[in-house]
Design a protein around this motif. Structure first.
Motif, PDB file in Angstrom:
ATOM      1  N   SER A 171       0.770  -1.233   0.000  1.00 53.22           N
ATOM      2  CA  SER A 171       0.000   0.000   0.000  1.00 53.22           C
ATOM      3  C   SER A 171       0.807   1.294   0.000  1.00 53.22           C
ATOM      4  O   SER A 171       0.341   2.277  -0.540  1.00 53.22           O
ATOM      5  N   TRP A 172       1.974   1.316   0.595  1.00 50.73           N
ATOM      6  CA  TRP A 172       2.715   2.568   0.603  1.00 50.73           C
ATOM      7  C   TRP A 172       4.189   2.321   0.868  1.00 50.73           C
ATOM      8  O   TRP A 172       4.594   1.249   1.280  1.00 50.73           O
ATOM      9  N   ARG A 173       4.970   3.374   0.653  1.00 48.76           N
ATOM     10  CA  ARG A 173       6.423   3.300   0.746  1.00 48.76           C
ATOM     11  C   ARG A 173       6.939   4.408   1.646  1.00 48.76           C
ATOM     12  O   ARG A 173       6.466   5.547   1.585  1.00 48.76           O
ATOM     13  N   LEU A 174       7.914   4.043   2.473  1.00 47.40           N
ATOM     14  CA  LEU A 174       8.562   5.003   3.364  1.00 47.40           C
ATOM     15  C   LEU A 174      10.054   5.001   3.085  1.00 47.40           C
ATOM     16  O   LEU A 174      10.687   3.947   3.092  1.00 47.40           O
ATOM     17  N   SER A 175      10.593   6.181   2.825  1.00 46.76           N
ATOM     18  CA  SER A 175      12.046   6.323   2.681  1.00 46.76           C
ATOM     19  C   SER A 175      12.564   7.027   3.927  1.00 46.76           C
ATOM     20  O   SER A 175      12.157   8.141   4.237  1.00 46.76           O
ATOM     21  N   CYS A 176      13.432   6.343   4.644  1.00 43.27           N
ATOM     22  CA  CYS A 176      14.091   6.909   5.831  1.00 43.27           C
ATOM     23  C   CYS A 176      15.404   7.490   5.325  1.00 43.27           C
ATOM     24  O   CYS A 176      16.261   6.753   4.833  1.00 43.27           O
ATOM     25  N   PHE A 177      15.565   8.802   5.439  1.00 45.35           N
ATOM     26  CA  PHE A 177      16.630   9.498   4.721  1.00 45.35           C
ATOM     27  C   PHE A 177      17.574  10.234   5.657  1.00 45.35           C
ATOM     28  O   PHE A 177      17.160  10.834   6.648  1.00 45.35           O
ATOM     29  N   TYR A 178      18.855  10.198   5.312  1.00 41.57           N
ATOM     30  CA  TYR A 178      19.866  10.991   6.000  1.00 41.57           C
ATOM     31  C   TYR A 178      20.684  11.703   4.933  1.00 41.57           C
ATOM     32  O   TYR A 178      21.424  11.078   4.169  1.00 41.57           O
TER      33      TYR A 178
END
Length: 181
Positions: free
Chosen positions: A99-106
Motif C-alpha cells: 500500500s505505501w512506501r517510506l524512505s528513511c533518509f539521512y
C-alpha cells in the motif's frame, strides 16, 4: 502506524537511550528510524531487545559518521526495497495489499554536497508509483526561520531544497514537540 525518527548523535549516550526507550514504550511505536546510529550489530541487537522490537535492518556507519537503523514490530508487514548510506526504503503491506512506501533518509551534512542529497531525493521519488512518505534528517531547511542561531542560512540552499520539495510533490508535516527537534 506509529512512526518515530530519532537522530543519535549521542553515540550510545545512556541518557539518550533511556529517553528513547521511554518514548518507544509510551508512544507504543510500531516502527523506529535511527539516523547517525554510529554503532555495530551487537549494540543494535541490544537496542532491539531493550525497545521490544521484533526485527531490525541497519546500514553500518563509515568511520565516525552515518549509520542508519530501522526497527519494527512483528505485526508490521514490510519489505526492505533498497538502501544506501543515505537511506532505507521500506514498502509496507496492509490488508494483504502493498500500500505505501517510506524512505528513511539521512542527507549529506556538508553544504557542498547538498545538491547530491537533492539529486538523491529526486531519484527516490521516481522509484515507485506507491504513495510515498520520506522522513529523516535532510540536513536542509525550507525557510530561514527554521534555523537556530544568528548566522543566516544561504538563500541558494533554501531555494535548492524548496525546489526539491516542489519537484517531488512533497508537503511538510508539522512537527510535534520542540521547534528544533
Amino acid at each position: 502506524m506509529n512512526l518515530l525518527r530519532w537522530n543519535c548523535w549521542g553515540r550510545g549516550n545512556p541518557r539518550a537511550i533511556c529517553i528513547l526507550s521511554d518514548l518507544v514504550k509510551v508512544r507504543k511505536l510500531d516502527f523506529l528510524f535511527l539516523s547517525e546510529a554510529i554503532s555495530n550489530a551487537n549494540k543494535i541487537e541490544a537496542l532491539r531487545i531493550k525497545f521490544g522490537f521484533f526485527q531490525y535492518f541497519f546500514v553500518d556507519c563509515v568511520g565516525h559518521s552515518g549509520g542508519l537503523t530501522v526497527f519494527w514490530r512483528h505485526q508490521v508487514k514490510y519489505e526492505i526495497a533498497g538502501y544506501s548510506r543515505n537511506h532505507i526504503d521500506v514498502v509496507f503491506t496492509e490488508n494483504n495489499v502493498t500500500s505505501w512506501r517510506l524512505s528513511c533518509f539521512y542527507g549529506f551534512p556538508e553544504r557542498q554536497r547538498c545538491s547530491n542529497s537533492w539529486h538523491f531525493i529526486r531519484n527516490l521519488a521516481r522509484v515507485s508509483q506507491l504513495s510515498w512518505c520520506i522522513f529523516g534528517d535532510f540536513n536542509g531547511l525550507l525557510y530561514s526561520s527554521d534555523k537556530f542561531g544568528v548566522v543566516p542560512h544561504p538563500q541558494n540552499l533554501l531555494d535548492g531544497f524548496r525546489m526539491v520539495v516542489e519537484d517531488c510533490l512533497l508537503s511538510e508535516i508539522d512537527l510535534v514537540g520542540g521547534k528544533y527537534t
